[in-house]
Design a protein around this motif. Sequence first.
Motif, PDB file in Angstrom:
ATOM      1  N   MET A 157     -20.936  42.903 -27.620  1.00 25.07           N
ATOM      2  CA  MET A 157     -19.758  42.578 -27.905  1.00 25.07           C
ATOM      3  C   MET A 157     -19.233  43.378 -29.057  1.00 25.07           C
ATOM      4  O   MET A 157     -20.153  43.368 -29.993  1.00 25.07           O
ATOM      5  N   THR A 158     -17.920  44.021 -29.189  1.00 19.06           N
ATOM      6  CA  THR A 158     -17.609  44.657 -30.475  1.00 19.06           C
ATOM      7  C   THR A 158     -17.081  43.868 -31.312  1.00 19.06           C
ATOM      8  O   THR A 158     -16.852  42.615 -31.152  1.00 19.06           O
ATOM      9  N   ASP A 159     -17.060  44.451 -32.681  1.00  9.81           N
ATOM     10  CA  ASP A 159     -16.409  43.444 -33.794  1.00  9.81           C
ATOM     11  C   ASP A 159     -15.163  43.068 -33.490  1.00  9.81           C
ATOM     12  O   ASP A 159     -14.724  42.197 -33.950  1.00  9.81           O
ATOM     13  N   GLU A 160     -14.508  44.185 -32.839  1.00  4.83           N
ATOM     14  CA  GLU A 160     -13.119  44.004 -32.488  1.00  4.83           C
ATOM     15  C   GLU A 160     -12.897  42.719 -31.394  1.00  4.83           C
ATOM     16  O   GLU A 160     -12.019  41.883 -31.767  1.00  4.83           O
ATOM     17  N   GLN A 161     -13.675  42.494 -30.695  1.00  2.95           N
ATOM     18  CA  GLN A 161     -13.932  41.536 -29.565  1.00  2.95           C
ATOM     19  C   GLN A 161     -13.763  40.322 -30.408  1.00  2.95           C
ATOM     20  O   GLN A 161     -13.475  39.200 -30.205  1.00  2.95           O
ATOM     21  N   ILE A 162     -14.897  40.275 -31.359  1.00  4.77           N
ATOM     22  CA  ILE A 162     -15.318  38.899 -31.988  1.00  4.77           C
ATOM     23  C   ILE A 162     -14.130  38.482 -32.886  1.00  4.77           C
ATOM     24  O   ILE A 162     -13.745  37.319 -32.933  1.00  4.77           O
ATOM     25  N   PHE A 163     -13.381  39.621 -33.717  1.00  5.78           N
ATOM     26  CA  PHE A 163     -12.260  39.348 -34.340  1.00  5.78           C
ATOM     27  C   PHE A 163     -11.241  38.615 -33.489  1.00  5.78           C
ATOM     28  O   PHE A 163     -10.528  37.738 -33.872  1.00  5.78           O
ATOM     29  N   GLU A 164     -10.823  39.096 -32.189  1.00  4.91           N
ATOM     30  CA  GLU A 164     -10.166  38.517 -31.399  1.00  4.91           C
ATOM     31  C   GLU A 164     -10.157  37.300 -30.997  1.00  4.91           C
ATOM     32  O   GLU A 164      -9.339  36.427 -30.941  1.00  4.91           O
ATOM     33  N   GLU A 165     -11.534  36.878 -30.607  1.00  2.00           N
ATOM     34  CA  GLU A 165     -11.897  35.461 -30.370  1.00  2.00           C
ATOM     35  C   GLU A 165     -11.667  34.471 -31.575  1.00  2.00           C
ATOM     36  O   GLU A 165     -10.903  33.397 -31.329  1.00  2.00           O
ATOM     37  N   LEU A 166     -12.009  35.016 -32.732  1.00  2.00           N
ATOM     38  CA  LEU A 166     -11.720  34.295 -33.949  1.00  2.00           C
ATOM     39  C   LEU A 166     -10.283  34.033 -34.368  1.00  2.00           C
ATOM     40  O   LEU A 166     -10.042  32.993 -34.687  1.00  2.00           O
ATOM     41  N   ARG A 167      -9.570  35.057 -33.908  1.00  2.00           N
ATOM     42  CA  ARG A 167      -7.977  34.919 -34.272  1.00  2.00           C
ATOM     43  C   ARG A 167      -7.491  34.067 -33.156  1.00  2.00           C
ATOM     44  O   ARG A 167      -6.753  33.032 -33.695  1.00  2.00           O
ATOM     45  N   SER A 168      -7.856  33.772 -31.924  1.00  2.00           N
ATOM     46  CA  SER A 168      -7.521  32.744 -31.138  1.00  2.00           C
ATOM     47  C   SER A 168      -7.824  31.527 -31.660  1.00  2.00           C
ATOM     48  O   SER A 168      -7.156  30.455 -31.441  1.00  2.00           O
ATOM     49  N   ILE A 169      -8.953  31.236 -32.268  1.00  2.00           N
ATOM     50  CA  ILE A 169      -9.504  30.086 -32.777  1.00  2.00           C
ATOM     51  C   ILE A 169      -8.489  29.627 -33.929  1.00  2.00           C
ATOM     52  O   ILE A 169      -8.514  28.425 -33.992  1.00  2.00           O
TER      53      ILE A 169
END
Length: 88
Positions: free
Chosen positions: A1-13
């Motif tokens: 998982m990329t940092d961008e994917q992590i960011f997108e998931e955290l953004r949705s949270i």
Amino acid sequence: MTDEQIFEELRSICVLLLGADAVTLTLDTDLRRDLKADSLELAELAVSAEDRFGLILDFDAAMRLQTMADAVSLVRAALDRDRPVRAG
């Protein structure tokens, strides 16, 4: 998982838990100042991230988060720590 994917998931949270505007959330967004997150909301963010990513976060570190970049780094560290090592 990329940092961008992590960011997108955290953004949705953050959108779900804090009512944040997804368009304005960046890595530099300050969770306390910009999103007005209090200690309880940071704890909820940590628990939601644990559920979303299937890992256990350092709770003390989660309570010290300042920015979205810090949150990405915290999740990245937990993912890297929990990643199984492949025999070679």
